[in-house]
Design a protein around this motif. Structure first.
Motif, PDB file in Angstrom:
ATOM      1  N   HIS A  91       0.794  -1.233   0.000  1.00  0.00           N
ATOM      2  CA  HIS A  91       0.000   0.000   0.000  1.00  0.00           C
ATOM      3  C   HIS A  91       0.828   1.285   0.000  1.00  0.00           C
ATOM      4  O   HIS A  91       0.530   2.211  -0.778  1.00  0.00           O
ATOM      5  CB  HIS A  91      -0.988  -0.008   1.161  1.00  0.00           C
ATOM      6  N   ALA A  95       0.764   4.078  -2.961  1.00  0.00           N
ATOM      7  CA  ALA A  95       0.451   5.469  -2.637  1.00  0.00           C
ATOM      8  C   ALA A  95       1.513   6.412  -3.198  1.00  0.00           C
ATOM      9  O   ALA A  95       1.200   7.490  -3.718  1.00  0.00           O
ATOM     10  CB  ALA A  95       0.337   5.640  -1.124  1.00  0.00           C
ATOM     11  N   ARG A  98       0.971   6.705  -6.867  1.00  0.00           N
ATOM     12  CA  ARG A  98      -0.221   7.530  -7.123  1.00  0.00           C
ATOM     13  C   ARG A  98       0.114   9.022  -6.965  1.00  0.00           C
ATOM     14  O   ARG A  98      -0.296   9.850  -7.776  1.00  0.00           O
ATOM     15  CB  ARG A  98      -1.343   7.141  -6.167  1.00  0.00           C
TER      16      ARG A  98
END
Length: 202
Positions: A91, A95, A98
């Motif tokens: 994750h 992130a 992103r």
């Protein structure tokens, strides 16, 4: 310097609803699209930057081609603590990717975050608007069961982990149906882009 940023549209939908097709339509229309699944595959693929961390935590689950998804699945399925450990590796890396994507497209009026588990994983809190891709249950079932290796049992297990389509549609700003023609779906994508352009003044 302008402090305007892109409007972030979260694109999601249950398995077999046609989300990948719709994401491609946004991209074809010139909208930058961040594909969360593709990002995970790249991070876990050959030379992927989280492969070493995964191997260190889950020995013998990687090789020359990156993560062996079958081996990794066996290491975490049904083991909540192990699954949480994997998420703690994946994750943050997603992130970061992103954020890099958003920075690279800071001048765009609209960007799309294509996230399969947008509601389930809490990602809906980080977007401005939500578009849900949807199709009739019989269409969805036929599409999924036509996939190689898919079984009715596996399909039901996947559905059980996903927020029901009706709930997703109820929480969406836009619903994009995919059980008609491709042209009809493309027209809906265009409508969403036009609506967003009006709200952003673009």
């Amino acid at each position: 310097m302008s402090d305007r940023r892109p409007l972030i549209l979260g694109l999601t939908g249950s398995i077999g609803m046609g989300k990948s097709t719709v994401a491609a339509m946004f991209a074809d229309a010139g909208v930058p699209v961040f594909d969360a699944d593709a990002t995970v595959h790249a991070l876990q693929g050959p030379g992927g930057r989280i492969v070493t961390a995964i191997e260190a935590r889950f020995p013998d689950t990687t090789g020359p081609d990156g993560v062996d998804r079958t081996a990794l699945g066996e290491a975490v399925i049904g083991k909540p603590e192990e699954f949480a450990a994997l998420e703690a590796i994946v994750h943050p890396a997603v992130a970061e990717e992103r954020e890099a994507f958003l920075a690279a497209h800071a001048g765009a009026p609209l960007v799309v975050l294509d996230v399969p588990l947008l509601f389930e994983a809490g990602g809906w809190q980080a977007v401005d608007k939500i578009a849900v891709v949807s199709a009739a249950p019989d269409v969805q079932r036929a599409r999924v069961l036509a996939r190689p290796g898919m079984t009715q049992v596996r399909f039901e297990a996947i559905l059980a982990k996903q927020l029901p389509d009706a709930e997703k549609r109820a929480r969406a700003d836009f619903v994009i149906p995919t059980d008609g023609s491709l042209d009809a779906t493309r027209a809906e994508v265009g409508r969403v882009i036009a609506c967003v352009a009006r709200t952003t003044g673009g």
